[in-house]
Design a protein around this motif. Sequence first.
Motif, mmCIF file in Angstrom:
data_model
loop_
_atom_site.group_PDB
_atom_site.id
_atom_site.type_symbol
_atom_site.label_atom_id
_atom_site.label_comp_id
_atom_site.label_asym_id
_atom_site.label_seq_id
_atom_site.Cartn_x
_atom_site.Cartn_y
_atom_site.Cartn_z
ATOM 1 N N GLU A 1 0.819 -1.219 0.000
ATOM 2 C CA GLU A 1 0.000 0.000 0.000
ATOM 3 C C GLU A 1 0.851 1.267 0.000
ATOM 4 N N THR A 2 1.946 1.255 0.744
ATOM 5 C CA THR A 2 2.809 2.452 0.811
ATOM 6 C C THR A 2 3.361 2.781 -0.565
ATOM 7 N N GLU A 3 3.854 1.765 -1.255
ATOM 8 C CA GLU A 3 4.390 1.944 -2.603
ATOM 9 C C GLU A 3 3.276 2.388 -3.561
ATOM 10 N N PHE A 4 2.133 1.782 -3.407
ATOM 11 C CA PHE A 4 0.975 2.060 -4.276
ATOM 12 C C PHE A 4 0.569 3.538 -4.179
ATOM 13 N N LEU A 5 0.564 4.066 -2.967
ATOM 14 C CA LEU A 5 0.082 5.438 -2.748
ATOM 15 C C LEU A 5 1.112 6.507 -3.120
ATOM 16 N N LYS A 6 2.333 6.089 -3.450
ATOM 17 C CA LYS A 6 3.326 7.077 -3.900
ATOM 18 C C LYS A 6 2.877 7.756 -5.190
ATOM 19 N N ASP A 7 2.105 7.018 -5.998
ATOM 20 C CA ASP A 7 1.513 7.620 -7.213
ATOM 21 C C ASP A 7 0.004 7.647 -6.999
ATOM 22 N N LYS A 8 -0.510 8.844 -6.707
ATOM 23 C CA LYS A 8 -1.935 8.916 -6.343
ATOM 24 C C LYS A 8 -2.875 8.568 -7.498
ATOM 25 N N ASN B 1 -2.869 5.953 -8.929
ATOM 26 C CA ASN B 1 -3.209 4.546 -8.707
ATOM 27 C C ASN B 1 -4.601 4.384 -8.089
ATOM 28 N N LEU B 2 -5.075 5.451 -7.401
ATOM 29 C CA LEU B 2 -6.421 5.402 -6.821
ATOM 30 C C LEU B 2 -7.480 5.264 -7.921
ATOM 31 N N LEU B 3 -7.159 5.771 -9.131
ATOM 32 C CA LEU B 3 -8.051 5.589 -10.288
ATOM 33 C C LEU B 3 -7.729 4.295 -11.033
ATOM 34 N N ARG B 4 -6.443 3.977 -11.130
ATOM 35 C CA ARG B 4 -6.023 2.778 -11.881
ATOM 36 C C ARG B 4 -6.599 1.498 -11.281
ATOM 37 N N LEU B 5 -6.807 1.492 -9.963
ATOM 38 C CA LEU B 5 -7.331 0.308 -9.273
ATOM 39 C C LEU B 5 -8.659 -0.147 -9.890
ATOM 40 N N PHE B 6 -9.558 0.810 -10.151
ATOM 41 C CA PHE B 6 -10.887 0.471 -10.679
ATOM 42 C C PHE B 6 -10.789 0.026 -12.147
ATOM 43 N N GLY C 1 -10.719 5.858 -19.735
ATOM 44 C CA GLY C 1 -10.458 4.450 -20.076
ATOM 45 C C GLY C 1 -11.391 3.527 -19.302
ATOM 46 N N THR C 2 -11.575 3.839 -18.008
ATOM 47 C CA THR C 2 -12.498 3.053 -17.169
ATOM 48 C C THR C 2 -13.914 3.136 -17.733
ATOM 49 N N LEU C 3 -14.271 4.317 -18.214
ATOM 50 C CA LEU C 3 -15.615 4.553 -18.749
ATOM 51 C C LEU C 3 -15.833 3.851 -20.088
ATOM 52 N N LEU C 4 -14.778 3.802 -20.916
ATOM 53 C CA LEU C 4 -14.971 3.414 -22.321
ATOM 54 C C LEU C 4 -14.380 2.073 -22.756
ATOM 55 N N ASN C 5 -13.435 1.539 -22.000
ATOM 56 C CA ASN C 5 -12.614 0.457 -22.576
ATOM 57 C C ASN C 5 -12.924 -0.970 -22.142
ATOM 58 N N HIS C 6 -13.924 -1.171 -21.277
ATOM 59 C CA HIS C 6 -14.053 -2.519 -20.711
ATOM 60 C C HIS C 6 -15.445 -3.130 -20.879
ATOM 61 N N GLY C 7 -16.123 -2.787 -21.937
ATOM 62 C CA GLY C 7 -17.417 -3.427 -22.206
ATOM 63 C C GLY C 7 -18.573 -2.811 -21.461
ATOM 64 N N ASN C 8 -18.506 -2.795 -20.130
ATOM 65 C CA ASN C 8 -19.564 -2.170 -19.334
ATOM 66 C C ASN C 8 -18.959 -1.601 -18.051
ATOM 67 N N PRO C 9 -18.991 -0.269 -17.888
ATOM 68 C CA PRO C 9 -18.326 0.341 -16.721
ATOM 69 C C PRO C 9 -19.167 0.312 -15.452
ATOM 70 N N GLU C 10 -20.360 -0.283 -15.505
ATOM 71 C CA GLU C 10 -21.307 -0.197 -14.381
ATOM 72 C C GLU C 10 -20.676 -0.570 -13.040
ATOM 73 N N ARG C 11 -20.059 -1.746 -12.963
ATOM 74 C CA ARG C 11 -19.531 -2.233 -11.680
ATOM 75 C C ARG C 11 -18.447 -1.310 -11.142
ATOM 76 N N GLY C 12 -17.544 -0.898 -12.029
ATOM 77 C CA GLY C 12 -16.455 -0.005 -11.604
ATOM 78 C C GLY C 12 -16.971 1.339 -11.122
ATOM 79 N N LEU C 13 -17.931 1.901 -11.856
ATOM 80 C CA LEU C 13 -18.483 3.216 -11.477
ATOM 81 C C LEU C 13 -19.245 3.137 -10.158
#
Length: 923
Positions: free
Chosen positions: A397-404, A406-411, A452-464
């Motif tokens: 988590e510490t390494e992950f949060l060095k690039d904020k 990543n809070l969007l990349r996770l979804f 990308g989250t909105l457009l690239n994965h077929g259906n963004p419902e779960r992520g949103l």
Amino acid sequence: MTNQIALPHKLPDDLIAPAADILEPAALCAALDSARVAHPDDKAFRKAAITLLQEAQSQGRDRIAASFLKAPRASAPTTRAYCWLTDCLVGASLYLARTYLSPTDANPGDFALCAVGGYGRGEMAPHSDVDLVFLAPSRISPDLEALIETVLYILWDLHLKVGHSSRTIRDCLKLGTEDYTIRTAMLEIRYLTGNRALANELEKRLWSELFSGSEKDFVEAKLAERQARHTRQGGQRYMVEPNVKEGKGGLRDLQSLYWIAKYVHSVAHTSQLVTLGVFTSEEYKLFLKAESFLWAVRCHLHLLSDRPMDQLTFDMQVAVAERMGYRDRAGRRAVEVFMQDYFRHATIVGEVTRIFLTKMEAAHVKSEPLLERVFRRRPTVSKGYHVVLGRLAIVDETEFLKDKLNLLRLFDEGLRTGMLIHPDSMRMVTANLKLIDDRMRNDPEAARIFMGTLLNHGNPERGLRRMNELGVLAAFIPEFEPIVAMMQFNMYHHYTVDEHTIQCLRNLAQIENGELTEELPVASGILKAGVNRKVLYVALMLHDIGKGRDEDHAIVGARIARTVAPRLGLKPAECETVEWLVRYHLLMSDMAQKRDIADPRTVRDFAKAVRTRERLDLLCVLTVCDIRGVGPGVWNNWKAVLLRGLYGQTRQALETGLEDLNRQYRGQEAKRALREALPDWSKAELDREIRRHYPSYWPGLHVTAHKVLAEMLRELPNDEIRIDLHPDEDRDATRALFAMEDHPGIFSRLAGALALVGANVVDARTFTSKDGYATAAFWVQDADGHPYETARLSRLRQMIRKTLRGEVVARDAMKDRDKIKKRERAFKVNTAISFDNDGSEIFTIIEVDTRDRPALLYDLTRTLAAAHVQISSAVIATYGEQVVDTFYVKDMFGLKLFSEAKQKSLEAKLREAISAGQKRARS
């Protein structure tokens, strides 16, 4: 003796009112002793004793309710107060039964009286069940059985809903092994009176012989039970009439958490879960806040309904909001502010229970079979992630949060891999939302990840949805925050505004993925041909973002879109289109549902507003998704046909020019089509049929209706009424055609006849022929919004005939049927009436926007007929309890209603008819 009755002696000091003011147990027992002295006769004494108990109960309840009303959110001391009152009444009932109502030689032997379930836990709403266990060491003796029966009769006389059982310790252990409901109730056992050692022994043996070692089974059973309960309640946290106790995010979810915590960790109080590291102190504060809020709501519900009611119905929402101190503010009703708070607390409950239950699941649920683990393909995850129990987790988590970012990349990663996010990762996100600052919001890379989250994965419902529940969506787009959990207090919208938005995007993704090609051929065709996806997804995400303000939400939303769209990386031309789509997102729906699309002016005005084929395509798809996202059953074939018709005509007009959009051209086409449809008719008969009608007859109906009406008019005797009823499955309506001798007020009489059989009119048009006949076409639906079944058509036909012949007077017959249901009376709809002389070439358009009820159309058309206004057609659009009735009319001389004085006079008459009708419907 061990079986002597011990009454509560220490008065608690943490109740909503002083314990002695609620009920003083020693004083009550003294009063019972005095009553015995005053009434030597057993029958008279029992009556006097019950009266004493009822008075004590009534006074105690009144004292709690009055104190709670002064502190309407102080739920914990209130639930404890109801529990104290019940303890005292149960103790006094046992004292009365044992001391005075049992035979003097009775010997019930050793026993303990214990509370179980919610009563055992010490939490009671005003009308909660009173669950009791009479515990004996070896067997239930006849004398003990008789005593128990006497106590129960006393409690029933107090109108308490008592759940009881009489068992030995062995019985409790055996039944607890077989039934998880009994086991759960026993988990919350609390000693009340009698032999304390016996109660202590049961508790000790429950833990050593029943609970210990069965944690896995218990956790699994409770998780399955929770899932089944949510499914029963509709599976949505944002149900518009939620169940405070059983619904998703309700009290039962919190109780499940407590049961599992106690079973697995042996905790006496949920606060110990912080010490155990299950919750952070911040999470626990949110837990307590949500619990307190939900209990307050439940207590108010019980007090208002005077029964154990846990469903937050529409009428109760208004009353509870008022009692809890909510007030109207900035364009929103108090009830809407209250329900937004309710749903936000329900979301918190969802989050804390998800965190806890997933931890429990990881530790205690049986692992999947070995073969499944060997053969199931594990998804490949990106660097920095790993898979924990089938969920996407973060390595460091510490390494992950060095690039904020990543809070969007996770979804995005969650959608890419198709995996659910691990609760620990979700907690980390919630704890670090402050990292999402203005700098990040304006970072092009952040915009690229989000898009990308909105457009690239077929259906963004779960992520949103997950981003929304964890607060990421509102942190990244702060303009979205006000609509999170925002409820719209009406019967039309099934979801909160944020959930509606996600449902709309889900529908868009489904159309795009080809899942709805058969159901939505036009929208599917548009997307297949290709549109600017970026523009469409962003416009749909922002279309309702302006809700909850004093100003028109489409205007506010367009203003917001102007600032949000560039941040999301859209080019200036794309931003302009998004802004236009948000500003006019209701235009196509309003034109199709509130205007006559058979009138060429409607199509011409709409074509001028959209201007380009690109905008028409985008607006059409957005409109379909918006209507479908309102809730189940809102989209139907009627709306589909209207939108397809408007889209097709407008598209043709934009491609070939607006010249063909005139009545004369349409009339010629309709006459030509009729000639082709009646090949067996002679030229003379066809000429006579075509000549008998005025020009307005031809553009308004399809050739199939023209053909049937022509045959109905053929050799029609003056005194005959001809009716043709035809289920029109393509439109989800029944088409009713009429032909008869013309006389005034035909439209109104038809509307009355249809209202009497419970038919909802969605479209109607009437015509007068040059030779004195009237024809009419009505499209009607049953109460469920479907065409009438064939079996019901004969009754429909019979009632229409009776009404038209004057055998049934609609005005009188409607009085008993024109009612507004009690639970729907809380809805307020302001009446708005407008006159438009520009929207049609030959008619004045009167639009009446008001509260719907069964006889409304009849009342309005009767008022128009009495004012000598001729109705050519009516378009009816219903939105839950609100309806917009649009009439295309002329005056008695066949002219538009230009006179302002005449308009004002007519508006006053219509308002008077609406007001009188509403008064009657609410009586």
